[in-house]
Motif scaffolding. Structure first.
Motif, PDB file in Angstrom:
ATOM      1  N   GLY A  43      11.578 -14.126  -3.520  1.00 26.91           N
ATOM      2  CA  GLY A  43      10.231 -13.619  -3.283  1.00 26.91           C
ATOM      3  C   GLY A  43      10.139 -11.989  -2.876  1.00 26.91           C
ATOM      4  N   CYS A  44      10.730 -11.534  -1.749  1.00 22.55           N
ATOM      5  CA  CYS A  44      10.635 -10.441  -1.259  1.00 22.55           C
ATOM      6  C   CYS A  44      11.236  -9.222  -2.063  1.00 22.55           C
ATOM      7  N   PRO A  45      12.202  -9.211  -2.710  1.00 20.37           N
ATOM      8  CA  PRO A  45      12.263  -8.203  -3.490  1.00 20.37           C
ATOM      9  C   PRO A  45      11.442  -8.093  -4.745  1.00 20.37           C
ATOM     10  N   LYS A  46      11.083  -9.232  -5.523  1.00 20.09           N
ATOM     11  CA  LYS A  46      10.146  -9.169  -6.329  1.00 20.09           C
ATOM     12  C   LYS A  46       8.840  -8.464  -5.905  1.00 20.09           C
ATOM     13  N   SER A  47       8.193  -9.092  -4.773  1.00 22.28           N
ATOM     14  CA  SER A  47       7.084  -8.429  -4.301  1.00 22.28           C
ATOM     15  C   SER A  47       7.060  -7.133  -4.051  1.00 22.28           C
ATOM     16  N   SER A  69       0.993  -9.885  -2.935  1.00 24.10           N
ATOM     17  CA  SER A  69       1.910  -9.695  -1.477  1.00 24.10           C
ATOM     18  C   SER A  69       1.475  -8.615  -0.922  1.00 24.10           C
ATOM     19  N   ALA A  70       0.765  -8.576   0.262  1.00 20.90           N
ATOM     20  CA  ALA A  70       0.383  -7.276   0.891  1.00 20.90           C
ATOM     21  C   ALA A  70       1.619  -6.943   1.868  1.00 20.90           C
ATOM     22  N   LEU A  71       2.352  -8.102   2.364  1.00 20.01           N
ATOM     23  CA  LEU A  71       3.303  -7.193   3.410  1.00 20.01           C
ATOM     24  C   LEU A  71       4.461  -6.658   2.690  1.00 20.01           C
ATOM     25  N   ASN A  72       4.925  -7.138   1.697  1.00 22.42           N
ATOM     26  CA  ASN A  72       6.190  -6.519   1.023  1.00 22.42           C
ATOM     27  C   ASN A  72       5.687  -5.256   0.245  1.00 22.42           C
ATOM     28  N   ARG A  73       4.404  -5.436  -0.347  1.00 25.04           N
ATOM     29  CA  ARG A  73       3.937  -4.161  -0.925  1.00 25.04           C
ATOM     30  C   ARG A  73       3.781  -3.071   0.129  1.00 25.04           C
ATOM     31  N   GLN A  74       3.394  -3.269   1.333  1.00 24.01           N
ATOM     32  CA  GLN A  74       3.114  -2.222   2.310  1.00 24.01           C
ATOM     33  C   GLN A  74       4.715  -1.750   2.768  1.00 24.01           C
ATOM     34  N   TYR A  75       5.366  -2.584   2.936  1.00 22.36           N
ATOM     35  CA  TYR A  75       6.855  -2.303   3.285  1.00 22.36           C
ATOM     36  C   TYR A  75       7.430  -1.097   2.315  1.00 22.36           C
ATOM     37  N   ALA A  76       7.453  -1.802   1.167  1.00 25.26           N
ATOM     38  CA  ALA A  76       8.001  -0.877  -0.049  1.00 25.26           C
ATOM     39  C   ALA A  76       7.335   0.601   0.129  1.00 25.26           C
ATOM     40  N   LYS A  77       5.893   0.563   0.114  1.00 30.51           N
ATOM     41  CA  LYS A  77       5.333   1.802   0.239  1.00 30.51           C
ATOM     42  C   LYS A  77       5.648   2.549   1.511  1.00 30.51           C
TER      43      LYS A  77
END
Length: 129
Positions: A43-47, A69-77
């Motif tokens: 899930g994490c890479p997909k999110s 996904s709020a966390l992985n979205r924010q991490y990526a941003k």
């Protein structure tokens, strides 16, 4: 292969074949990891990929809500912001993850789960806007 390759392939597929980023991810991850259901379902890479698409940060993919996904979205941003602020620095996925956690005030011992491979894969191919 890595999730960076999945992300690049998915971004290209989404634009060229006019499919949703989610469908493009599913097709790409199945192609790159054909014998691993576990890798396909991670899930994490997909999110992270869908989060970058949601933010309008992936070239030629319209800004829209593709993930919950709020966390992985924010991490990526946050990782993209770090890369943009440090264009001359070359990060490993782990170094970018650690910088992202520091910038996010997240627990520094939180485990990297391929989110930064997605970000760096897209970044290296010039697919981040």
């Amino acid at each position: 292969m890595s999730y960076g390759a999945v992300a690049v392939n998915a971004a290209t597929l989404a634009v060229e074949n006019k499919v949703s980023p989610l469908d493009a991810w599913e097709i790409s991850v199945s192609k790159i990891y054909p014998d691993s259901k576990e890798s396909q379902q991670k899930g994490c890479p997909k999110s992270s990929f869908l989060g970058l698409c949601s933010e309008g940060l992936v070239k030629s993919i319209p800004k829209e809500n593709y993930t919950e996904s709020a966390l992985n979205r924010q991490y990526a941003k946050t990782a993209v912001d770090i890369l943009k602020a440090n264009k001359s620095k070359i990060f490993t996925p782990l170094e970018l993850w650690q910088a992202t956690l520091r910038a996010s005030d997240a627990a520094i011992n939180k485990t990297h789960n391929s989110q930064m491979n997605v970000v760096l894969g897209l970044w290296d191919k010039g697919l981040i806007v």
